[in-house]
Motif scaffolding. Structure first.
Motif, PDB file in Angstrom:
ATOM      1  N   ASP A  84       0.811  -1.215   0.000  1.00 37.84           N
ATOM      2  CA  ASP A  84       0.000   0.000   0.000  1.00 37.84           C
ATOM      3  C   ASP A  84       0.848   1.271   0.000  1.00 37.84           C
ATOM      4  N   ARG A  85       2.090   1.156   0.473  1.00 39.06           N
ATOM      5  CA  ARG A  85       3.046   2.256   0.321  1.00 39.06           C
ATOM      6  C   ARG A  85       4.254   1.710  -0.392  1.00 39.06           C
ATOM      7  N   ARG A  86       5.014   2.608  -1.013  1.00 36.60           N
ATOM      8  CA  ARG A  86       6.222   2.126  -1.681  1.00 36.60           C
ATOM      9  C   ARG A  86       7.232   1.669  -0.642  1.00 36.60           C
ATOM     10  N   PRO A  87       7.780   0.499  -0.815  1.00 36.05           N
ATOM     11  CA  PRO A  87       8.804   0.069   0.143  1.00 36.05           C
ATOM     12  C   PRO A  87      10.079   0.875  -0.097  1.00 36.05           C
ATOM     13  N   ARG A  88      10.581   1.452   0.935  1.00 34.00           N
ATOM     14  CA  ARG A  88      11.706   2.385   0.813  1.00 34.00           C
ATOM     15  C   ARG A  88      12.897   1.724   0.117  1.00 34.00           C
ATOM     16  N   TYR A  89      13.155   0.478   0.444  1.00 29.53           N
ATOM     17  CA  TYR A  89      14.342  -0.195  -0.102  1.00 29.53           C
ATOM     18  C   TYR A  89      13.987  -1.309  -1.079  1.00 29.53           C
ATOM     19  N   GLY A  90      12.837  -1.191  -1.711  1.00 33.62           N
ATOM     20  CA  GLY A  90      12.450  -2.253  -2.634  1.00 33.62           C
ATOM     21  C   GLY A  90      12.348  -3.573  -1.890  1.00 33.62           C
ATOM     22  N   VAL A  91      12.942  -4.634  -2.462  1.00 32.27           N
ATOM     23  CA  VAL A  91      12.922  -5.913  -1.739  1.00 32.27           C
ATOM     24  C   VAL A  91      14.225  -6.134  -0.989  1.00 32.27           C
ATOM     25  N   TYR A  92      15.061  -5.075  -0.861  1.00 32.92           N
ATOM     26  CA  TYR A  92      16.388  -5.287  -0.290  1.00 32.92           C
ATOM     27  C   TYR A  92      16.482  -5.008   1.203  1.00 32.92           C
ATOM     28  N   ALA A  93      15.325  -4.799   1.808  1.00 33.36           N
ATOM     29  CA  ALA A  93      15.224  -4.811   3.264  1.00 33.36           C
ATOM     30  C   ALA A  93      13.832  -5.346   3.560  1.00 33.36           C
ATOM     31  N   PRO A  94      13.692  -6.160   4.594  1.00 32.36           N
ATOM     32  CA  PRO A  94      12.350  -6.637   4.910  1.00 32.36           C
ATOM     33  C   PRO A  94      11.484  -5.479   5.394  1.00 32.36           C
ATOM     34  N   VAL A  95      10.195  -5.679   5.389  1.00 31.64           N
ATOM     35  CA  VAL A  95       9.278  -4.693   5.951  1.00 31.64           C
ATOM     36  C   VAL A  95       8.461  -5.405   7.027  1.00 31.64           C
ATOM     37  N   ALA A  96       7.690  -4.612   7.758  1.00 29.31           N
ATOM     38  CA  ALA A  96       6.822  -5.222   8.767  1.00 29.31           C
ATOM     39  C   ALA A  96       5.373  -4.967   8.390  1.00 29.31           C
ATOM     40  N   CYS A  97       4.548  -6.000   8.526  1.00 33.13           N
ATOM     41  CA  CYS A  97       3.114  -5.804   8.409  1.00 33.13           C
ATOM     42  C   CYS A  97       2.682  -4.969   9.613  1.00 33.13           C
ATOM     43  N   PRO A  98       1.518  -4.333   9.545  1.00 38.42           N
ATOM     44  CA  PRO A  98       1.086  -3.533  10.691  1.00 38.42           C
ATOM     45  C   PRO A  98       1.077  -4.323  12.005  1.00 38.42           C
ATOM     46  N   ASN A  99       0.940  -5.631  11.950  1.00 32.19           N
ATOM     47  CA  ASN A  99       0.936  -6.404  13.200  1.00 32.19           C
ATOM     48  C   ASN A  99       2.331  -6.893  13.595  1.00 32.19           C
ATOM     49  N   LYS A 100       3.370  -6.367  12.971  1.00 30.72           N
ATOM     50  CA  LYS A 100       4.767  -6.623  13.310  1.00 30.72           C
ATOM     51  C   LYS A 100       5.366  -7.891  12.717  1.00 30.72           C
ATOM     52  N   VAL A 101       4.591  -8.688  12.019  1.00 31.96           N
ATOM     53  CA  VAL A 101       5.208  -9.841  11.362  1.00 31.96           C
ATOM     54  C   VAL A 101       6.087  -9.306  10.232  1.00 31.96           C
ATOM     55  N   ALA A 102       7.341  -9.767  10.190  1.00 36.16           N
ATOM     56  CA  ALA A 102       8.274  -9.271   9.177  1.00 36.16           C
ATOM     57  C   ALA A 102       8.110 -10.051   7.880  1.00 36.16           C
ATOM     58  N   VAL A 103       8.290  -9.336   6.774  1.00 37.41           N
ATOM     59  CA  VAL A 103       8.083  -9.930   5.470  1.00 37.41           C
ATOM     60  C   VAL A 103       9.307  -9.671   4.604  1.00 37.41           C
ATOM     61  N   PHE A 104       9.852 -10.730   4.038  1.00 40.23           N
ATOM     62  CA  PHE A 104      11.046 -10.639   3.184  1.00 40.23           C
ATOM     63  C   PHE A 104      10.642 -10.899   1.740  1.00 40.23           C
ATOM     64  N   GLY A 105      11.128 -10.049   0.835  1.00 44.77           N
ATOM     65  CA  GLY A 105      10.739 -10.184  -0.568  1.00 44.77           C
ATOM     66  C   GLY A 105      11.820 -10.853  -1.399  1.00 44.77           C
ATOM     67  N   ARG A 106      11.396 -11.618  -2.376  1.00 44.65           N
ATOM     68  CA  ARG A 106      12.311 -12.379  -3.221  1.00 44.65           C
ATOM     69  C   ARG A 106      13.052 -11.467  -4.192  1.00 44.65           C
ATOM     70  N   ASP A 107      14.349 -11.680  -4.312  1.00 45.38           N
ATOM     71  CA  ASP A 107      15.153 -10.925  -5.268  1.00 45.38           C
ATOM     72  C   ASP A 107      14.951 -11.516  -6.665  1.00 45.38           C
ATOM     73  N   PRO A 108      14.494 -10.706  -7.619  1.00 39.68           N
ATOM     74  CA  PRO A 108      14.194 -11.273  -8.942  1.00 39.68           C
ATOM     75  C   PRO A 108      15.433 -11.721  -9.723  1.00 39.68           C
ATOM     76  N   ASP A 109      16.568 -11.043  -9.548  1.00 36.76           N
ATOM     77  CA  ASP A 109      17.755 -11.406 -10.335  1.00 36.76           C
ATOM     78  C   ASP A 109      18.275 -12.797  -9.989  1.00 36.76           C
ATOM     79  N   SER A 110      18.429 -13.036  -8.693  1.00 38.08           N
ATOM     80  CA  SER A 110      18.976 -14.344  -8.313  1.00 38.08           C
ATOM     81  C   SER A 110      17.939 -15.437  -8.568  1.00 38.08           C
ATOM     82  N   ALA A 111      16.667 -15.057  -8.564  1.00 38.15           N
ATOM     83  CA  ALA A 111      15.639 -16.041  -8.889  1.00 38.15           C
ATOM     84  C   ALA A 111      15.814 -16.496 -10.335  1.00 38.15           C
ATOM     85  N   ARG A 112      15.930 -15.518 -11.221  1.00 44.15           N
ATOM     86  CA  ARG A 112      16.053 -15.845 -12.645  1.00 44.15           C
ATOM     87  C   ARG A 112      17.291 -16.693 -12.919  1.00 44.15           C
ATOM     88  N   ALA A 113      18.391 -16.341 -12.277  1.00 45.19           N
ATOM     89  CA  ALA A 113      19.643 -17.049 -12.547  1.00 45.19           C
ATOM     90  C   ALA A 113      19.536 -18.539 -12.252  1.00 45.19           C
TER      91      ALA A 113
END
Lengths: 230, 530
Positions: B220-249
């Protein structure tokens, strides 16, 4: 299905199998020719299926490669496991599938269906798609024989509810209302990140300098994104 | 000076397939192949690294249904029979290829591998791979996390919150039973996320999960660091995003490493290539062919004849690919670092079975990768999600977006014309289970067993694998049969319990067959936490 498995099948069965796979064999084909046709068909179907799949799905698919499927006759056991056709209740359910499509399934309880059909003004069974914000709606005419449908939802990141009902004497009569569904977003949010909205998960906040004031928080995501695309 | 972090996350999973009623059952091979080609080779990699004193650290999620199978005595002994047959087949292959300069060395390689598997499985591990994994966690090399009890694709169950809740709650209990420790993280099957699922993770004291790239980017907001830092859901559960480059490789069969011509071709298996009489011990009832794992050919070129597989060349390529991967990640980290107030984290999640099963050389690539990462640890540090959160606990708060790593990134693999018919039943069953749990809050004896079995059947029907197979078309009749079977069983128990006419003999047979989660307790259904 392998060549030798096809070879033990009678000619008529081969022709049926070919037709059931959407192939159109000429009537005068012999067994070997039918087998060739089927094997080519299987190969093509496999390629077509795979082309639509992304790498994660393709790799996962390989986990389920075990061996030859049983010949069709032997695989029919599943039919003996009776499961309810329906649950005879008036209900409509909406499931988000992607930013613009949702799946709906519904049922109308028998007695209610009978009453509805007897309604003298009854014109048409419909699904009314309610876009909650801004409030708007459109109707999809459905038949009594339908029980599920894929529905196009115009807006991403928007809330929808489905109403199952019918038109009678020009008015909409509600039978059931679905759960509310929010369509997923299909792009990057316009909302900039806010400095104040960060959270400390355990640990000590003093250990971190915090975001550098030299950087415009507005600009960072785009730079990160372009770095990702490089 | 640290330039970045790298989190390697392997997700291992297979659906519960166990058929004591048959002497041999084709789909049980999914497990046996994965043990031979992925789990044992990965364990061997970890042990070699440990022996050589190479520090390494990664996250491994073991799905509860896989853990249940790995711990099941019947499947354990059947795996050994399977290996015996493989060994016999490989011995025949050594004879058959005798004098064939291209293939005889490979036949001997397979024979050696099967022998080594048998020795390791029966000797070193005493059939218990779960204990070996727990040991690696205790010694600090792995962080073990859990996943849905039966690997359900949670966005399709969101309608019935208790169904989602029980997938998570049963998983955590199963994890503790198998591994001893409490899992801190949770793998969402297929990275299937919908806003709100984090509530159920938090209820079970789970701290983090992983999402497909756009799950974060389209928040709902732009993640400040893209997927290169985890973010927290409003309830504090941390969420890590997949890096697309290493996925493709690693994932992509065209542009990724596994498609390199020197690597082994997956689809050319002697089980489908040799005349039936050469496959003697390995044929299934009525002469059905199956994958044997013995494959002699390299990927070569897309068109034309395949060249024989050359092990040495393939292993050399692994080293090159590992080197390239580390170089690319370092480069990536350096590019990102100036834009961030902390070192970027590159999250690389993969299906574990990709390594070894699909990409034969995958385990060796992981070994080469881990050795290189250990050498460049002062620049690119291997971490688990927990390690990262301990070092960097300040996270941006946002609400991630509905997402998955399936085709086009949402739910279309698991919700389409081939499989949509199941959801009417899955939802109804979960509601019925809720009714049962309310109506019979504290049963004993046979009724309790019936209710527990109803819970098992409910979970088994919810496995996303069935919908996946119906869509991808690999072994559709089996997936349909399994779905119908569990819906049938659940409905039959529901009806007989409601009418107070439990069919004891049938029920006990079912308990013995579908024996997943032996300690399951139907009273858990609907409870937020215990």
């Amino acid at each position: 299905m392998t060549r030798e498995r096809l070879r033990i099948m009678p000619l008529a069965e081969l022709a049926t199998l070919a037709r059931s796979n959407g192939l159109e064999p000429a009537d005068d084909l012999g067994a070997e020719e039918l087998i060739e046709l089927l094997l080519e068909g299987y190969q093509e179907m496999r390629q077509e299926r795979e082309e639509g799949n992304n790498p994660s799905v393709r790799v996962e698919e390989a986990k389920f490669e075990a061996g030859e499927e049983e010949p069709p006759a032997a695989g029919a056991g599943a039919e003996n496991l009776s499961i309810p056709q329906r649950y005879n209740e008036t209900r409509v359910v909406l499931m988000a599938r992607d930013p613009h499509w949702a799946y709906a399934y519904w049922d109308v309880e028998d007695a209610q269906a009978a009453r509805t059909r007897r309604d003298s003004g009854f014109e048409q069974l419909v699904l009314r798609v309610q876009d909650l914000q801004p409030a708007s709606s459109f109707d999809i005419p459905i038949q009594w024989s339908d029980s599920s449908w894929y529905i196009y939802l115009p807006n991403q990141d928007a809330d929808y509810v489905l109403e199952l009902g019918y038109l009678a004497s020009g008015r909409f009569r509600l039978l059931a209302r679905s759960n509310q569904v929010r369509t997923p977003r299909e792009g990057i949010s316009g909302e900039a990140p806010e400095e104040s909205e960060s959270l400390f998960l355990g640990g000590s906040p003093e250990a971190f300098a915090g975001p550098s004031s030299a950087m415009s928080s507005e600009a960072i995501p785009q730079r990160i994104l372009s770095a990702m695309r490089e | 000076m640290i330039r970045g972090y790298l989190a390697l996350v392997l997700h291992s999973h297979l659906p519960f397939v166990r058929h004591p009623e048959a002497e041999r059952f084709l789909e049980e091979n999914w497990l046996y192949e994965a043990i031979t080609e992925t789990y044992l080779p990965l364990l061997a990699v970890f042990e070699r690294l440990e022996r050589d004193g190479v520090p390494f650290r990664l996250t491994l999620s073991v799905s509860p249904s896989l853990a249940e199978m790995l711990g099941d005595p019947l499947l354990q002994s059947r795996y050994l029979s399977h290996l015996e047959r493989l060994q016999e087949l490989a011995e025949r292959e050594v004879n058959r290829t005798w004098g064939d300069a291209r293939l005889s060395g490979l036949a001997r390689m397979y024979l050696e591998r099967f022998r080594a598997c048998r020795e390791a499985y029966e000797g070193k591990y005493q059939r218990n791979l779960l204990a070996a994994l727990a040991g690696l966690e205790q010694r600090g090399h792995l962080e073990l996390i859990t996943s849905c009890a039966s690997h359900s694709f949670l966005p399709t169950l969101s309608l019935v919150p208790h169904a989602v809740r029980s997938q998570v709650a049963v998983a955590v209990r199963s994890h503790i039973r198998h591994f001893g420790g409490y899992p801190r993280g949770f793998w969402l099957p297929e990275c299937g996320y919908y806003p709100g699922v984090e509530e159920f993770l938090r209820e079970q004291d789970l701290h983090y999960t992983f999402l497909e790239t756009h799950g974060l980017l389209y928040a709902d907001r732009r993640p400040r660091y893209g997927v290169y830092a985890p973010v927290a859901c409003p309830n504090k559960v941390a969420v890590f995003g997949r890096d697309p480059d290493s996925a493709r490789a690693v994932w992509s069969s065209e542009e990724g490493y596994p498609g390199d011509p020197v690597y082994r071709e997956f689809y050319r298996d002697i089980g489908f290539e040799l005349p039936l009489e050469d496959l003697g011990p390995f044929l299934y009832d009525g002469g059905l062919r199956a994958h044997t794992g013995i494959k002699y050919w390299a990927i070569t070129a897309a068109e034309g004849d395949k060249a024989p597989y050359q092990r040495e060349a393939a292993l050399k390529k692994c080293e090159e690919h590992a080197e390239q991967f580390v170089r690319d990640r370092l480069h990536q980290a350096e590019r990102l670092r100036p834009h961030m107030d902390r070192p970027p984290l590159i999250v690389c999640p993969y299906d574990a079975e990709l390594f070894g099963h699909w990409w034969f050389e995958g385990p060796e690539w992981i070994e080469a990768l881990l050795r290189r990462l250990a050498r460049s640890a002062e620049k690119l540090r291997m971490v688990t999600a927990s390690d990262y959160l301990e070092a960097h606990s300040e996270l941006q708060v946002l609400q991630p977006c509905f997402s998955s790593w399936g085709n086009k990134g949402y739910a279309e693999v698991w919700l389409e014309s081939s499989n949509d018919w199941i959801y009417r039943h899955l939802h109804k069953q979960a509601e019925r289970m809720q009714d049962l749990a309310r109506r019979f809050p504290n049963e004993k004896g046979l009724r309790r067993r019936a209710l527990n079995q109803a819970f098992r059947e409910l979970l088994l029907a919810q496995a996303s694998d069935w919908a996946f197979i119906m869509k991808t078309g690999t072994t559709v009749p089996y997936a349909v049969k399994r779905t119908r079977e569990h819906i049938h069983n659940f409905t039959r128990i529901f009806e007989t319990v409601m009418e107070n006419e439990i069919e004891q003999e049938w029920l006990l047979g079912l308990e013995a067959r579908n024996n997943i989660f032996p300690e399951i307790d139907y009273r858990l259904f609907g409870k937020a936490s215990t």
